[in-house]
Design a protein around this motif. Structure first.
Motif, PDB file in Angstrom:
ATOM      1  N   THR A 126       0.837  -1.218   0.005  1.00 28.80           N
ATOM      2  CA  THR A 126      -0.031  -0.102   0.015  1.00 28.80           C
ATOM      3  C   THR A 126       0.793   1.146  -0.019  1.00 28.80           C
ATOM      4  O   THR A 126       0.538   2.201  -0.598  1.00 28.80           O
ATOM      5  CB  THR A 126      -0.916   0.008   1.055  1.00 28.80           C
ATOM      6  OG1 THR A 126      -1.380  -1.227   1.236  1.00 28.80           O
ATOM      7  CG2 THR A 126      -1.828   1.282   1.369  1.00 28.80           C
ATOM      8  N   ILE A 127       2.019   1.250   0.920  1.00 25.05           N
ATOM      9  CA  ILE A 127       2.953   2.269   0.685  1.00 25.05           C
ATOM     10  C   ILE A 127       3.870   2.309  -0.311  1.00 25.05           C
ATOM     11  O   ILE A 127       4.136   3.262  -1.273  1.00 25.05           O
ATOM     12  CB  ILE A 127       3.991   2.216   1.987  1.00 25.05           C
ATOM     13  CG1 ILE A 127       3.056   2.254   3.275  1.00 25.05           C
ATOM     14  CG2 ILE A 127       4.869   3.436   1.997  1.00 25.05           C
ATOM     15  CD1 ILE A 127       3.790   1.836   4.550  1.00 25.05           C
ATOM     16  N   ASP A 128       4.301   1.235  -0.902  1.00 22.58           N
ATOM     17  CA  ASP A 128       5.203   0.988  -2.033  1.00 22.58           C
ATOM     18  C   ASP A 128       4.521   1.492  -3.345  1.00 22.58           C
ATOM     19  O   ASP A 128       5.232   2.081  -4.238  1.00 22.58           O
ATOM     20  CB  ASP A 128       5.641  -0.504  -2.219  1.00 22.58           C
ATOM     21  CG  ASP A 128       6.468  -0.740  -1.221  1.00 22.58           C
ATOM     22  OD1 ASP A 128       7.423   0.185  -0.678  1.00 22.58           O
ATOM     23  OD2 ASP A 128       6.748  -1.991  -1.004  1.00 22.58           O
ATOM     24  N   GLU A 129       3.374   1.181  -3.375  1.00 20.84           N
ATOM     25  CA  GLU A 129       2.842   1.198  -4.804  1.00 20.84           C
ATOM     26  C   GLU A 129       1.958   2.828  -4.853  1.00 20.84           C
ATOM     27  O   GLU A 129       1.324   3.044  -5.889  1.00 20.84           O
ATOM     28  CB  GLU A 129       1.484   0.284  -4.996  1.00 20.84           C
ATOM     29  CG  GLU A 129       2.045  -1.068  -5.422  1.00 20.84           C
ATOM     30  CD  GLU A 129       1.271  -2.207  -5.461  1.00 20.84           C
ATOM     31  OE1 GLU A 129       0.027  -1.846  -5.267  1.00 20.84           O
ATOM     32  OE2 GLU A 129       1.805  -3.282  -5.556  1.00 20.84           O
ATOM     33  N   PRO A 144      -0.057   8.968  -2.400  1.00 29.63           N
ATOM     34  CA  PRO A 144       0.862   9.125  -3.341  1.00 29.63           C
ATOM     35  C   PRO A 144       2.321   9.414  -3.252  1.00 29.63           C
ATOM     36  O   PRO A 144       3.237   9.222  -3.853  1.00 29.63           O
ATOM     37  CB  PRO A 144       0.315   9.809  -4.405  1.00 29.63           C
ATOM     38  CG  PRO A 144      -1.348   9.978  -3.927  1.00 29.63           C
ATOM     39  CD  PRO A 144      -1.027   9.643  -2.425  1.00 29.63           C
ATOM     40  N   ASP A 145       2.378  10.546  -2.280  1.00 32.07           N
ATOM     41  CA  ASP A 145       3.532  11.249  -2.046  1.00 32.07           C
ATOM     42  C   ASP A 145       4.299  10.903  -0.629  1.00 32.07           C
ATOM     43  O   ASP A 145       4.989  11.658  -0.050  1.00 32.07           O
ATOM     44  CB  ASP A 145       3.483  12.795  -1.897  1.00 32.07           C
ATOM     45  CG  ASP A 145       3.013  13.352  -3.241  1.00 32.07           C
ATOM     46  OD1 ASP A 145       3.371  12.719  -4.428  1.00 32.07           O
ATOM     47  OD2 ASP A 145       2.220  14.119  -3.415  1.00 32.07           O
ATOM     48  N   ASP A 191      14.523   8.967  -2.267  1.00 33.33           N
ATOM     49  CA  ASP A 191      15.295   7.827  -1.828  1.00 33.33           C
ATOM     50  C   ASP A 191      14.728   6.511  -1.258  1.00 33.33           C
ATOM     51  O   ASP A 191      15.127   5.401  -0.985  1.00 33.33           O
ATOM     52  CB  ASP A 191      16.254   8.211  -0.731  1.00 33.33           C
ATOM     53  CG  ASP A 191      17.165   9.539  -1.181  1.00 33.33           C
ATOM     54  OD1 ASP A 191      17.824   9.477  -2.198  1.00 33.33           O
ATOM     55  OD2 ASP A 191      17.378  10.397  -0.130  1.00 33.33           O
ATOM     56  N   GLY A 192      13.498   6.721  -1.430  1.00 30.01           N
ATOM     57  CA  GLY A 192      12.390   5.394  -0.934  1.00 30.01           C
ATOM     58  C   GLY A 192      12.095   5.459   0.560  1.00 30.01           C
ATOM     59  O   GLY A 192      11.754   4.426   0.975  1.00 30.01           O
ATOM     60  N   ASP A 193      12.467   6.527   1.284  1.00 32.86           N
ATOM     61  CA  ASP A 193      12.177   6.559   2.583  1.00 32.86           C
ATOM     62  C   ASP A 193      10.808   7.151   2.941  1.00 32.86           C
ATOM     63  O   ASP A 193      10.193   8.007   2.236  1.00 32.86           O
ATOM     64  CB  ASP A 193      13.139   7.325   3.358  1.00 32.86           C
ATOM     65  CG  ASP A 193      14.500   6.848   3.352  1.00 32.86           C
ATOM     66  OD1 ASP A 193      14.652   5.823   3.394  1.00 32.86           O
ATOM     67  OD2 ASP A 193      15.567   7.707   3.269  1.00 32.86           O
TER      68      ASP A 193
END
Length: 175
Positions: free
Chosen positions: A68-71, A76-77, A82-84
């Motif tokens: 849910t967070i990754d996608e 959305p933001d 850096d993917g944090d």
């Protein structure tokens, strides 16, 4: 047992586990889909706030799924370049999880416990009334409350109280 915080959400996200869950003990835990009994989810997805069963037969409430967070489905933001996971998004997620997931499930648990307690209380009252009626019968057939106490191996005062309780109950129900 405590409300979930943004820090908890960030800690979960950084672990790389699949699911953030709430245990029956009220603790937060991280699990992978491989920890679930196969009948607990569909298409390798668990629905937020639903309950799933682990391989060890324990049941947990799903609070958040990592994808849910990754996608970006939910926020959305939420991720930096850096993917944090951003602290503000994590705080917002935690507030929503507390209000929409944890609080309602704990309230339902309290309501169900109250209903079970009320049913048990009524059962106890019914059993107490049946006991009083049975002791009253023994006293009637034995000829006295003293004889009933001896037959039942009860204290005389206990028999007296139970017979009086039965008489009050039958008087009240007749009114």
């Amino acid at each position: 047992m405590r409300p979930i915080t943004g820090t908890d959400v960030i800690d979960f996200y950084n672990t790389r586990y699949d699911l953030l869950v709430l245990t029956t003990d009220g603790e937060f835990d991280y699990i992978d889909y491989s920890d679930l009994a196969s009948s607990s989810y569909n298409d390798n997805r668990a629905t937020a706030y639903n309950y799933v069963t682990l391989d060890n037969d324990n049941e947990v409430q799903v609070l958040l799924e990592r994808t849910t967070i990754d996608e970006g489905e939910w926020f959305p933001d939420a991720l930096t370049d850096d993917g944090d996971l951003t602290p503000s998004a994590a705080d917002d997620m935690a507030a929503i999880i507390n209000n929409d997931g944890i609080l309602p499930s704990r309230a339902l648990k309290a309501i169900e416990a109250s209903k079970a307690w009320e049913a048990a209380e009524q059962t106890a009252k019914d059993l107490a009334a049946a006991r009083a009626a049975a002791v009253n019968e023994v006293a009637a057939y034995a000829g006295s409350q003293s004889a009933a106490a001896a037959v039942l191996s009860l204290d005389q005062s206990t028999v007296n109280k139970l017979v009086a309780k039965h008489r009050r109950a039958t008087t009240e129900s007749a009114s």
